[in-house]
Design a protein around this motif. Structure first.
Motif, mmCIF file in Angstrom:
data_model
loop_
_atom_site.group_PDB
_atom_site.id
_atom_site.type_symbol
_atom_site.label_atom_id
_atom_site.label_comp_id
_atom_site.label_asym_id
_atom_site.label_seq_id
_atom_site.Cartn_x
_atom_site.Cartn_y
_atom_site.Cartn_z
ATOM 1 N N VAL A 1 -53.459 8.196 -8.571
ATOM 2 C CA VAL A 1 -53.134 7.005 -7.790
ATOM 3 C C VAL A 1 -52.805 7.331 -6.338
ATOM 4 O O VAL A 1 -52.876 6.458 -5.460
ATOM 5 C CB VAL A 1 -51.979 6.201 -8.435
ATOM 6 C CG1 VAL A 1 -52.327 5.791 -9.846
ATOM 7 C CG2 VAL A 1 -50.671 6.968 -8.394
ATOM 8 N N MET A 2 -52.461 8.602 -6.067
ATOM 9 C CA MET A 2 -52.157 9.005 -4.699
ATOM 10 C C MET A 2 -53.380 9.546 -3.963
ATOM 11 O O MET A 2 -53.298 9.836 -2.758
ATOM 12 C CB MET A 2 -51.044 10.060 -4.708
ATOM 13 C CG MET A 2 -49.687 9.513 -5.142
ATOM 14 S SD MET A 2 -49.004 8.307 -3.960
ATOM 15 C CE MET A 2 -48.373 9.422 -2.701
ATOM 16 N N ALA A 3 -54.504 9.705 -4.668
ATOM 17 C CA ALA A 3 -55.725 10.205 -4.038
ATOM 18 C C ALA A 3 -56.325 9.128 -3.132
ATOM 19 O O ALA A 3 -56.413 7.961 -3.517
ATOM 20 C CB ALA A 3 -56.728 10.636 -5.105
ATOM 21 N N ARG A 4 -56.745 9.512 -1.936
ATOM 22 C CA ARG A 4 -57.269 8.559 -0.959
ATOM 23 C C ARG A 4 -58.443 7.753 -1.512
ATOM 24 O O ARG A 4 -58.541 6.541 -1.285
ATOM 25 C CB ARG A 4 -57.701 9.297 0.314
ATOM 26 C CG ARG A 4 -58.184 8.372 1.434
ATOM 27 C CD ARG A 4 -58.549 9.172 2.663
ATOM 28 N NE ARG A 4 -57.395 9.848 3.211
ATOM 29 C CZ ARG A 4 -56.527 9.302 4.060
ATOM 30 N NH1 ARG A 4 -56.710 8.052 4.453
ATOM 31 N NH2 ARG A 4 -55.500 9.967 4.535
ATOM 32 N N GLU A 5 -59.329 8.414 -2.248
ATOM 33 C CA GLU A 5 -60.493 7.706 -2.782
ATOM 34 C C GLU A 5 -60.108 6.646 -3.816
ATOM 35 O O GLU A 5 -60.867 5.726 -4.093
ATOM 36 C CB GLU A 5 -61.502 8.683 -3.397
ATOM 37 C CG GLU A 5 -60.978 9.561 -4.510
ATOM 38 C CD GLU A 5 -60.397 10.882 -4.012
ATOM 39 O OE1 GLU A 5 -60.280 11.808 -4.836
ATOM 40 O OE2 GLU A 5 -60.057 10.989 -2.797
ATOM 41 N N PHE A 6 -58.898 6.770 -4.384
ATOM 42 C CA PHE A 6 -58.434 5.814 -5.395
ATOM 43 C C PHE A 6 -58.025 4.490 -4.741
ATOM 44 O O PHE A 6 -58.360 3.417 -5.243
ATOM 45 C CB PHE A 6 -57.254 6.401 -6.177
ATOM 46 C CG PHE A 6 -56.760 5.535 -7.307
ATOM 47 C CD1 PHE A 6 -57.297 5.651 -8.579
ATOM 48 C CD2 PHE A 6 -55.766 4.589 -7.094
ATOM 49 C CE1 PHE A 6 -56.846 4.845 -9.623
ATOM 50 C CE2 PHE A 6 -55.312 3.771 -8.130
ATOM 51 C CZ PHE A 6 -55.851 3.911 -9.387
ATOM 52 N N TYR A 7 -57.304 4.566 -3.627
ATOM 53 C CA TYR A 7 -56.787 3.343 -3.017
ATOM 54 C C TYR A 7 -57.559 2.887 -1.790
ATOM 55 O O TYR A 7 -57.315 1.796 -1.268
ATOM 56 C CB TYR A 7 -55.308 3.496 -2.663
ATOM 57 C CG TYR A 7 -54.981 4.612 -1.701
ATOM 58 C CD1 TYR A 7 -55.183 4.470 -0.327
ATOM 59 C CD2 TYR A 7 -54.444 5.820 -2.156
ATOM 60 C CE1 TYR A 7 -54.865 5.485 0.557
ATOM 61 C CE2 TYR A 7 -54.135 6.841 -1.279
ATOM 62 C CZ TYR A 7 -54.338 6.676 0.076
ATOM 63 O OH TYR A 7 -54.028 7.689 0.960
ATOM 64 N N GLN A 8 -58.500 3.687 -1.331
ATOM 65 C CA GLN A 8 -59.263 3.314 -0.149
ATOM 66 C C GLN A 8 -60.069 2.036 -0.413
ATOM 67 O O GLN A 8 -60.669 1.872 -1.462
ATOM 68 C CB GLN A 8 -60.218 4.453 0.243
ATOM 69 C CG GLN A 8 -60.529 4.509 1.715
ATOM 70 C CD GLN A 8 -61.131 5.850 2.112
ATOM 71 O OE1 GLN A 8 -61.759 6.525 1.295
ATOM 72 N NE2 GLN A 8 -60.942 6.249 3.369
ATOM 73 N N GLY A 9 -60.077 1.143 0.552
ATOM 74 C CA GLY A 9 -60.807 -0.114 0.403
ATOM 75 C C GLY A 9 -60.005 -1.216 -0.248
ATOM 76 O O GLY A 9 -60.471 -2.355 -0.343
ATOM 77 N N LYS A 10 -58.783 -0.889 -0.718
ATOM 78 C CA LYS A 10 -57.905 -1.894 -1.318
ATOM 79 C C LYS A 10 -56.749 -2.169 -0.372
ATOM 80 O O LYS A 10 -56.387 -1.322 0.448
ATOM 81 C CB LYS A 10 -57.384 -1.413 -2.670
ATOM 82 C CG LYS A 10 -58.498 -1.161 -3.692
ATOM 83 C CD LYS A 10 -57.948 -0.540 -4.956
ATOM 84 C CE LYS A 10 -59.070 -0.237 -5.945
ATOM 85 N NZ LYS A 10 -58.571 0.468 -7.143
ATOM 86 N N ASN A 11 -56.169 -3.350 -0.480
ATOM 87 C CA ASN A 11 -55.057 -3.719 0.380
ATOM 88 C C ASN A 11 -53.799 -2.987 -0.068
ATOM 89 O O ASN A 11 -53.216 -3.300 -1.115
ATOM 90 C CB ASN A 11 -54.834 -5.234 0.344
ATOM 91 C CG ASN A 11 -53.782 -5.681 1.347
ATOM 92 O OD1 ASN A 11 -53.202 -4.869 2.066
ATOM 93 N ND2 ASN A 11 -53.531 -6.978 1.396
ATOM 94 N N GLN A 12 -53.384 -2.005 0.712
ATOM 95 C CA GLN A 12 -52.198 -1.227 0.345
ATOM 96 C C GLN A 12 -50.916 -2.028 0.487
ATOM 97 O O GLN A 12 -49.861 -1.591 0.015
ATOM 98 C CB GLN A 12 -52.133 0.041 1.206
ATOM 99 C CG GLN A 12 -53.205 1.064 0.845
ATOM 100 C CD GLN A 12 -53.250 2.226 1.828
ATOM 101 O OE1 GLN A 12 -54.249 2.467 2.494
ATOM 102 N NE2 GLN A 12 -52.146 2.950 1.936
ATOM 103 N N GLU A 13 -50.994 -3.208 1.119
ATOM 104 C CA GLU A 13 -49.823 -4.072 1.264
ATOM 105 C C GLU A 13 -49.599 -4.956 0.043
ATOM 106 O O GLU A 13 -48.606 -5.682 -0.021
ATOM 107 C CB GLU A 13 -49.969 -4.948 2.509
ATOM 108 C CG GLU A 13 -50.034 -4.180 3.816
ATOM 109 C CD GLU A 13 -48.727 -3.470 4.131
ATOM 110 O OE1 GLU A 13 -47.662 -4.063 3.863
ATOM 111 O OE2 GLU A 13 -48.777 -2.338 4.631
#
Length: 379
Positions: A280-292
């Motif tokens: 879940v901390m990998a950039r490719e996991f959360y990239q493109g999603k709203n981190q807010e």
């Protein structure tokens, strides 16, 4: 005649200690845009305007702004109090607001507010039914000779509707805030023990459309014209997969009602995230999603992550909940004292305790650490 049906705004609500006021202001602006685009004649607000019976000053300001904007647009407003609201506070200034075509349900005193509107098909009546409790109805009826006092919510609402004198030949709309039997609930709703607050849908048979509030998931009960529009925002993770919306209701001639569901786009979504800490901390996991977004993260690591909440918030600043799903959490065992307790060493007892709690054996490093602790206690 075209109406916009909304409910359960819960203005001022906090979810897991996060204030939702900014999100609520954002979604109310979007609702105003929908009202403009669809050119609705009226807005039906079916209760739980506020999240508390004594709302904060900020919450009151947000609702005041919303009503003012609707009045500027010449949208007639019909609002009722819900179980989270104070009926007295919601009704404050009701007589003055009528001059701007903002109609609010008064405290129930035996009479129900109804408003007459007209279009090319003739008259249409909108009835405003505040959240009804059996005690309130009994209080009204106690002085009437031969009156049957209701003991439950169903009988109370039935009694109130019977006393309205609804002309079924006319077109009639009811705005109400009750739990209708058969409705599906969410975790964010207030639940009465044993379903004591249930009301049968047949109570509303004489109305062409029933704009309901109280249930947070959009749905209809018994017939499509008895409808919960749901909340405009997600207020619990049980709602994470829902598409929030408002309902646009078009009433033509008697018996002809058209229902349109219009989706809403929140400022921040509420969603669930699952995986190991590294995943879940990998950039490719959360990239493109709203981190807010507001998130609930379920970690699958066998070991708890030290300062996990703080570390995860570096990537997910609006992390609301941190859960674990591993062999320890899946296996819940009761620790029992065995008959051979006196025959086991301290280390063996601790290993047995650890195995019961975590559903796995201790590592060699952990065993060595516990041995040192035990030796230190003995000395």
């Amino acid at each position: 005649m075209k109406f916009l049906h909304i409910s359960d705004l819960h203005i001022g609500k906090r979810v897991n200690e996060f204030s939702m006021i900014e999100d609520q202001r954002y979604i109310l602006k979007q609702i105003l845009e929908i009202a403009d685009k669809r050119q609705v004649d009226g807005v039906l607000i079916a209760g739980d305007i506020y999240d508390k019976s004594v709302p904060s000053a900020e919450a009151v300001q947000v609702f005041d702004w919303f009503l003012t904007e609707l009045a500027k647009r010449k949208r007639t407003v019909f609002a009722v109090s819900g179980n989270h609201d104070s009926a007295e506070r919601i009704a404050f200034g009701a007589q003055i607001m009528k001059g701007r075509e903002v109609y609010v349900s008064p405290v129930y005193n035996g009479e129900i507010e109804r408003v007459r509107m007209t279009d090319s098909y003739g008259e249409i009546w909108v009835y405003l039914l505040p959240f009804i409790k059996p005690a309130a109805v009994r209080h009204v009826l106690e002085g009437e000779e031969g009156a049957v006092l209701p003991e439950n919510y169903h009988d109370a609402v039935w009694t109130v509707v019977e006393r309205m004198g609804v002309d079924e030949k006319e077109r009639n709309i009811l705005v109400a805030h009750q739990f209708v039997t058969g409705a599906g609930r969410c975790d964010s709703e207030e639940i009465a023990v044993g379903g004591m607050d249930q009301v049968g849908a047949e109570v509303f048979d004489r109305f062409d459309y029933v704009a309901l509030g109280h249930i947070h998931s959009p749905q209809w009960i018994r017939r499509k014209e008895v409808r919960y529009c749901g909340t405009p925002l997600k207020y619990s993770f049980s709602e994470a997969e829902q598409q929030k919306s408002v309902t646009v209701v078009t009433c033509r001639e008697k018996g002809e009602v058209e229902i349109e569901v219009v989706g809403l786009r929140p400022l921040r979504d509420m969603r669930k995230v699952r995986g190991s800490y590294q995943e879940v901390m990998a950039r490719e996991f959360y990239q493109g999603k709203n981190q807010e977004d507001y998130v609930q993260i379920t970690l699958t690591d066998e070991e708890d992550v030290l300062d996990g909440m703080q570390r995860l918030r570096a990537v997910y600043p609006n992390l609301m909940q941190l859960l674990y799903d591993n062999s320890r959490t899946r296996q819940s065992q009761m620790v029992e004292v065995g008959e051979d307790i006196e025959e086991k060493s301290e280390l063996e007892l601790f290993q047995e305790f650890y195995r019961m709690q975590n559903n796995r054996e201790m590592s060699l490093e952990q065993i060595a650490f516990v041995e040192r602790v035990i030796e230190g206690v003995r000395e």
